[in-house]
Scaffold this motif. Structure first.
Motif, short mmCIF file in Angstrom:
data_model
loop_
_atom_site.label_atom_id
_atom_site.label_comp_id
_atom_site.label_asym_id
_atom_site.label_seq_id
_atom_site.Cartn_x
_atom_site.Cartn_y
_atom_site.Cartn_z
N GLY A 20 -8.85 -39.90 -5.81
CA GLY A 20 -7.60 -39.12 -5.24
C GLY A 20 -6.47 -39.15 -6.34
O GLY A 20 -6.70 -40.41 -7.41
N ALA A 21 -5.67 -38.27 -6.52
CA ALA A 21 -4.60 -39.11 -7.92
C ALA A 21 -3.34 -37.36 -7.52
O ALA A 21 -3.43 -37.17 -6.59
N THR A 22 -2.09 -37.85 -7.97
CA THR A 22 -1.05 -38.05 -8.09
C THR A 22 -0.92 -35.92 -8.12
O THR A 22 -1.76 -35.28 -9.04
N THR A 23 0.35 -35.23 -7.82
CA THR A 23 -0.02 -34.04 -7.94
C THR A 23 0.62 -33.60 -9.78
O THR A 23 0.62 -32.69 -9.93
N TYR A 24 0.94 -34.87 -10.63
CA TYR A 24 1.54 -34.57 -11.52
C TYR A 24 0.26 -34.98 -12.32
O TYR A 24 0.18 -35.16 -13.97
N CYS A 25 -1.34 -35.14 -12.48
CA CYS A 25 -2.07 -35.64 -12.79
C CYS A 25 -2.85 -34.74 -12.47
O CYS A 25 -3.88 -34.19 -12.55
N THR A 26 -3.36 -34.25 -14.09
CA THR A 26 -3.56 -32.78 -14.27
C THR A 26 -3.62 -33.32 -15.87
O THR A 26 -4.51 -32.11 -16.22
#
Length: 247
Positions: A20-26
């Motif tokens: 999993g990762a944050t919404t900002y991890c792109t």
């Protein structure tokens, strides 16, 4: 739990273990495909528990989140990003915790070799203002990096000198203050935006600044410029190239 951490995981060849990762991890693209677990300071602990991770990696300052993870019985690792040494140590900590010791030595060796190609300078180094945030096509507020931050360290390694002094990571400057500081070069960090055709135009109201008079304003739009992870070396390259162009 932050873009720089996600990039570190992938740089160490551990992307297949990322749950999993944050919404900002792109970055890289593969990071976009894992479940989202919130954003900065707004983590979804229900989603984290559902994923049943062996380890949660987050930034050092998130004390409330650490306590929450402790209460849930979830192991965590805290990292720092204020300096080059912090970043390399974070790479080491993540790699050692995840069984990627060989890749750790390789990555840190590559980083150290790249940095060794530059040298810190002082004295006659060009005086530089580094700004961040907002639209590079107009100047409403000037948010500038100070001396106690990664970007100041990268600027010094690249051969420049920060015009903003004092022991703060960043500050907000008035236009009058920017004129008094009178930088030789202005570097604007505007990740995810489109660089203006004429970067000088937005600064015309401050025509007394040497960087404006001499058209030495540079806009960097790459997303790596404000993510203190392994790609900081690209920001160092960007700074060095700007210093070289204006030498």
């Amino acid at each position: 739990m932050a873009p720089d951490i996600t990039e570190t995981v992938h740089a160490l060849g551990l992307g297949d273990k990322l749950m999993g990762a944050t919404t900002y991890c792109t970055y890289p693209d593969a990071a976009k495909t894992v479940p989202r677990v919130g954003g900065f300071g707004q983590f979804n602990f229900e989603a984290i528990v559902t994923l049943k991770p062996d380890l949660v990696i987050l930034h050092e300052g998130y004390e409330n989140e650490k306590s929450r993870l402790d209460g849930l019985g979830i192991r965590y690792l805290a990292t720092k990003t204020r300096s080059v040494a912090d970043i390399t140590e974070s790479i080491r900590k993540v790699g050692m915790a995840c069984g990627a010791e060989a890749e750790v030595e390789k990555r840190i060796g590559e980083i150290n070799a790249r940095i060794a190609g530059y040298r810190k300078t002082s004295g006659d180094a060009p005086r530089v203002l580094i700004t961040f945030g907002g639209d590079a096509s107009s100047i409403d507020q000037i948010h500038a990096f100070g001396t106690e931050c990664l970007h100041n360290e990268l600027l010094e390694i690249a051969g420049g000198k920060n015009v903003v002094e004092g022991h703060l990571p960043f500050s907000t400057l008035s236009k009058e203050a920017a004129i008094r500081l009178n930088p030789d070069i202005i570097i604007q960090l505007a990740p995810g935006t489109e660089a203006p055709a004429d970067p000088t135009k937005a600064w015309q109201g401050m025509a007394g600044i040497n960087a404006v008079k001499n058209h030495r304003i540079h806009v960097l739009t790459g997303d790596h410029t404000c993510i203190p992870g392994p790609r900081f070396i690209q920001t160092l390259d960007d700074f060095a190239e700007i210093i070289r162009q204006n030498d």
